[in-house]
Design a protein around this motif. Structure first.
Motif, PDB file in Angstrom:
ATOM      1  N   HIS A   1       0.838  -1.189   0.000  1.00 32.98           N
ATOM      2  CA  HIS A   1       0.000   0.000   0.000  1.00 32.98           C
ATOM      3  C   HIS A   1       0.878   1.246   0.000  1.00 32.98           C
ATOM      4  N   SER A   2       0.418   2.292  -0.671  1.00 36.64           N
ATOM      5  CA  SER A   2       1.223   3.503  -0.778  1.00 36.64           C
ATOM      6  C   SER A   2       0.357   4.730  -0.540  1.00 36.64           C
ATOM      7  N   PHE A   3       1.027   5.856  -0.314  1.00 41.02           N
ATOM      8  CA  PHE A   3       0.345   7.107  -0.014  1.00 41.02           C
ATOM      9  C   PHE A   3       0.093   7.927  -1.277  1.00 41.02           C
TER      10      PHE A   3
ATOM     11  N   TYR B   1       8.982   4.379  -5.225  1.00 38.27           N
ATOM     12  CA  TYR B   1      10.124   3.758  -4.548  1.00 38.27           C
ATOM     13  C   TYR B   1       9.949   2.243  -4.437  1.00 38.27           C
ATOM     14  N   ALA B   2       8.720   1.771  -4.350  1.00 40.43           N
ATOM     15  CA  ALA B   2       8.480   0.323  -4.382  1.00 40.43           C
ATOM     16  C   ALA B   2       8.811  -0.240  -5.758  1.00 40.43           C
ATOM     17  N   LEU B   3       8.463   0.507  -6.808  1.00 41.40           N
ATOM     18  CA  LEU B   3       8.817   0.084  -8.166  1.00 41.40           C
ATOM     19  C   LEU B   3      10.327   0.146  -8.369  1.00 41.40           C
TER      20      LEU B   3
ATOM     21  N   ARG C   1      13.603   4.148   1.595  1.00 36.92           N
ATOM     22  CA  ARG C   1      12.910   5.377   1.212  1.00 36.92           C
ATOM     23  C   ARG C   1      11.403   5.170   1.128  1.00 36.92           C
ATOM     24  N   PHE C   2      10.981   3.980   0.744  1.00 38.26           N
ATOM     25  CA  PHE C   2       9.543   3.712   0.697  1.00 38.26           C
ATOM     26  C   PHE C   2       8.948   3.749   2.100  1.00 38.26           C
TER      27      PHE C   2
END
Length: 491
Positions: A152-154, A161-163, A249-250
């Protein structure tokens, strides 16, 4: 294949999934005596031509293949392209992907490589594109993060950063395909580790996953690697370190307004930890409030469900030291109780104290065995340990009570031992002398205890008053700056 390649059987996949399956899905083989062939070469030429494919071996030994196709797309795969029919299947799936690109009008960057993984039994194919100039991966249609396995991301910037982490995992798995980009990545990574080392030296709660000493070792390693930056061996560990940086960083929400600046800073909206009233009563009334300290320590190690290796190892080492000290105290009290039995006027108190010491020693031994098994473990082990013990109904209260039992049992045993000693000392005095002696001593002890409590729990000064009492804004030490917001620092 069981069916003709088509876009309905084309599925997106993450490089992290491929990496995990690589280590979990190892095929077992049987070795046997073999004849050594005559001549100088022990390796015979493959029976099937590779048709322009380059077959490479990962520095850890895994084989993969890559080729620049006629369509201009560089294809990467772990399929056995030396087997008859496999290259044809790969090209058939490539044709499907090219048709999707034409139908959807997807712009294909020049610095991108296509990964394909064929599943012969189901007639499907997994794929992703790795784009080297932007350090990301992408697919040919929009995807839900849950369906592809992304966290999950904001925001889109946060998701990037996940990619990026998965891009670097791709480079780690197939280092020869990214060799032209290695020197730039190495130089940037060295600067990141220089800052991380400085941050760890000037802050008590850094968010970077490596310590100052580890960062120094990586800086030296990267410096020595600059003359060999294009080597797949160097590219592999540079990519592995970059994947860690992207992951860091994520989870710190790098670049966002609410980014995490301290490892003990919570930035996520999570439900408050539930507390059981019964356990709270036991903790405060029977265990002298000792579990509260352990609970706060566990919660500080599990902020936003994140664990860091350095604080975790420091916690384990500190816990082992405390348990070793408690073992010594319990043994000393056990010996004292053993001698007390011979002269005790109230044997029940001594027996009870001795029983509490024995139980405390058992609990200490159990906890020591557990903690010694956690020495030198990493953040992944810490995350599993803390998550398993963070109950949904009571939080860390149960495990905090367990960790506080050795000290609480020692305190109870010490109280019983002191009462027994007090009774043996004053029981022979006449009643009038006993009263005239005990009351003054008791009054003095009460006053002394009150003074000690006051010294240990001073009244907190209000913030406004402390600011008005000085003419110059107080300096904030460097190690504490990360724990204040920009507005606080500017007041």
């Amino acid at each position: 294949m069981s069916s003709t390649p088509n876009k309905a059987n084309l599925f997106p996949v993450l490089p992290s999934t491929i990496r995990d399956s690589r280590y979990r899905g190892c095929v077992r083989v049987r070795v046997s005596p073999t004849m050594v062939p005559l001549g100088s070469s022990l390796v015979s030429a493959p029976s099937y031509q590779t048709q322009g494919w380059t077959v490479s071996a990962h520095p850890e030994g895994k084989r993969y293949a890559h080729v620049e196709t006629h369509s201009g797309i560089t294809l990467v795969t772990e399929a056995h392209i030396a087997e008859p029919g496999v290259p044809d299947q790969l090209y058939a799936w490539l044709a499907v992907i090219c048709n999707v690109i034409a139908e959807e009008h997807v712009p294909l960057p020049a610095a991108s490589h296509l990964y394909l993984e064929i599943h012969q039994d189901s007639g499907t194919c997994d794929y992703y594109f790795a784009q080297h100039d932007l350090r990301t991966i992408f697919w040919l249609h929009a995807l839900d993060t849950i369906s592809v396995g992304l966290p999950h991301s904001f925001s889109s910037g946060h998701l990037q950063y996940a990619l990026q982490e998965n891009y670097w995992i791709h480079v780690e798995l197939f280092p020869e395909t990214a060799s032209p980009y290695s020197l730039t990545a190495l130089n940037e990574l060295q600067i990141i580790f220089l800052h991380a080392r400085a941050d760890a030296l000037t802050s008590e709660t850094p968010t970077f996953p490596y310590t100052a000493k580890q960062s120094e070792e990586f800086i030296d390693l990267l410096q020595r690697s600059k003359d060999h930056a294009s080597s797949p061996y160097v590219t592999t560990y540079v990519a592995r370190l970059w994947a860690t940086v992207a992951n860091h960083r994520f989870f710190t929400h790098f670049g966002e307004e609410h980014c995490r600046l301290s490892s003990d800073q919570s930035i996520l909206e999570v439900p408050d930890n539930k507390r059981c009233l019964v356990l709270a009563f036991i903790s405060n009334a029977l265990l002298f409030g000792l579990p509260n300290e352990h609970q706060a320590r566990f919660e500080s190690l599990w902020v936003d469900q994140l664990a860091y290796t350095a604080p975790w190892r420091k916690h384990v080492s500190g816990t082992i030291d405390e348990l070793n000290q408690m073992t010594s105290w319990l043994l000393a009290l056990t010996i004292s109780n053993t001698f007390m039995i011979q002269v005790s006027s109230i044997p029940a108190l001594t027996h009870s104290s001795l029983l509490l010491c024995a139980f405390g020693l058992i609990m200490t031994s159990v906890l020591l065995r557990e903690q010694r098994g956690l020495v030198d473990t990493n953040a992944a082990t810490a995350a599993v340990y803390l998550d398993d013990r963070n109950t949904t109904s009571c939080g860390f209260q149960p495990i905090a009570i367990v960790h506080s039992l050795p000290k609480a049992l020692f305190v109870w045993a010490m109280l019983l031992f002191a009462i027994q000693g007090f009774w043996m000392t004053f029981s022979g005095l006449p009643p009038h002398l006993l009263v005239s002696t005990l009351f003054p001593i008791g009054a003095v002890l009460v006053v002394v205890c009150a003074c000690i409590w006051k010294a240990l729990h001073p009244r907190q000064k209000p913030f406004e008053g402390s600011m008005l009492s000085v003419s110059v804004p107080p300096m904030i030490p460097a190690e504490d700056q990360k724990e204040h917001t920009t507005a606080d620092l500017m007041v």
